[in-house]
Design a protein around this motif. Structure first.
Motif, short mmCIF file in Angstrom:
data_model
loop_
_atom_site.label_atom_id
_atom_site.label_comp_id
_atom_site.label_asym_id
_atom_site.label_seq_id
_atom_site.Cartn_x
_atom_site.Cartn_y
_atom_site.Cartn_z
N MET A 10 39.23 44.13 30.76
CA MET A 10 39.86 44.61 31.98
C MET A 10 41.39 44.47 31.86
N LYS A 11 42.09 45.47 32.27
CA LYS A 11 43.55 45.45 32.21
C LYS A 11 44.12 44.57 33.32
N ASP A 12 45.23 43.91 33.02
CA ASP A 12 45.89 43.06 34.00
C ASP A 12 46.79 43.84 34.95
N HIS A 13 47.36 44.95 34.48
CA HIS A 13 48.34 45.69 35.26
C HIS A 13 47.71 46.90 35.93
N THR A 14 48.18 47.20 37.12
CA THR A 14 47.66 48.35 37.86
C THR A 14 48.81 49.21 38.38
N HIS A 15 48.53 50.46 38.54
CA HIS A 15 49.44 51.40 39.17
C HIS A 15 48.62 52.34 40.07
N ASP A 16 47.72 51.75 40.82
CA ASP A 16 46.82 52.54 41.66
C ASP A 16 47.53 53.22 42.83
N PHE A 17 48.56 52.58 43.35
CA PHE A 17 49.24 53.12 44.53
C PHE A 17 49.69 54.56 44.30
N VAL A 18 50.37 54.79 43.20
CA VAL A 18 50.91 56.12 42.91
C VAL A 18 49.79 57.15 42.74
N GLU A 19 48.63 56.71 42.32
CA GLU A 19 47.50 57.62 42.13
C GLU A 19 46.84 57.98 43.46
N ASP A 20 46.89 57.06 44.42
CA ASP A 20 46.15 57.23 45.67
C ASP A 20 47.02 57.62 46.87
N TYR A 21 48.31 57.39 46.82
CA TYR A 21 49.18 57.58 47.98
C TYR A 21 49.30 59.05 48.35
N THR A 22 49.09 59.34 49.62
CA THR A 22 49.18 60.72 50.10
C THR A 22 50.23 60.87 51.20
N GLY A 23 50.96 59.79 51.47
CA GLY A 23 51.95 59.82 52.53
C GLY A 23 53.26 60.45 52.10
N LEU A 24 54.21 60.36 52.99
CA LEU A 24 55.54 60.91 52.77
C LEU A 24 56.28 60.12 51.70
N VAL A 25 56.92 60.82 50.79
CA VAL A 25 57.84 60.21 49.83
C VAL A 25 59.23 60.62 50.25
N GLY A 26 59.92 59.69 50.86
CA GLY A 26 61.26 59.94 51.37
C GLY A 26 61.85 58.63 51.82
#
Length: 86
Positions: free
Chosen positions: A1-17
């Motif tokens: 199992m990997k220690d590091h995650t970057h799930d937020f960027v994969e799942d986020y559907t909100g405003l980027v601003g």
């Protein structure tokens, strides 16, 4: 199992601003940092960065970690070293 995650960027559907409100600012910073730290992005940008750029990024991240994490948090959360201090 990997220690590091970057799930937020994969799942986020909100405003980027930035500048609308605190929640959106936090989400945008997390989104940008995860996109920026992507391996492909890093392979492209790191060789183009001047030493001063590398110093600035390293110093900013180090300063934020020192300011907001205790030493045990730094080892457990950032370094993923659960054995430190045990």
């Amino acid at each position: 199992m990997k220690d590091h995650t970057h799930d937020f960027v994969e799942d986020y559907t909100g405003l980027v601003g930035y500048g609308l409100d605190r929640d959106t600012d936090e989400a945008t910073v997390q989104f940008y940092l995860q996109k920026f730290s992507d391996d492909v992005c890093m392979r492209k940008i790191l060789p183009r960065m001047e030493q001063k750029d590398l110093d600035t990024v390293f110093e900013l991240i180090s300063e934020l970690l020192r300011k907001h994490f205790s030493e045990p948090e730094y080892h457990a959360v950032f370094l993923k070293d659960e054995s430190h201090g045990s």
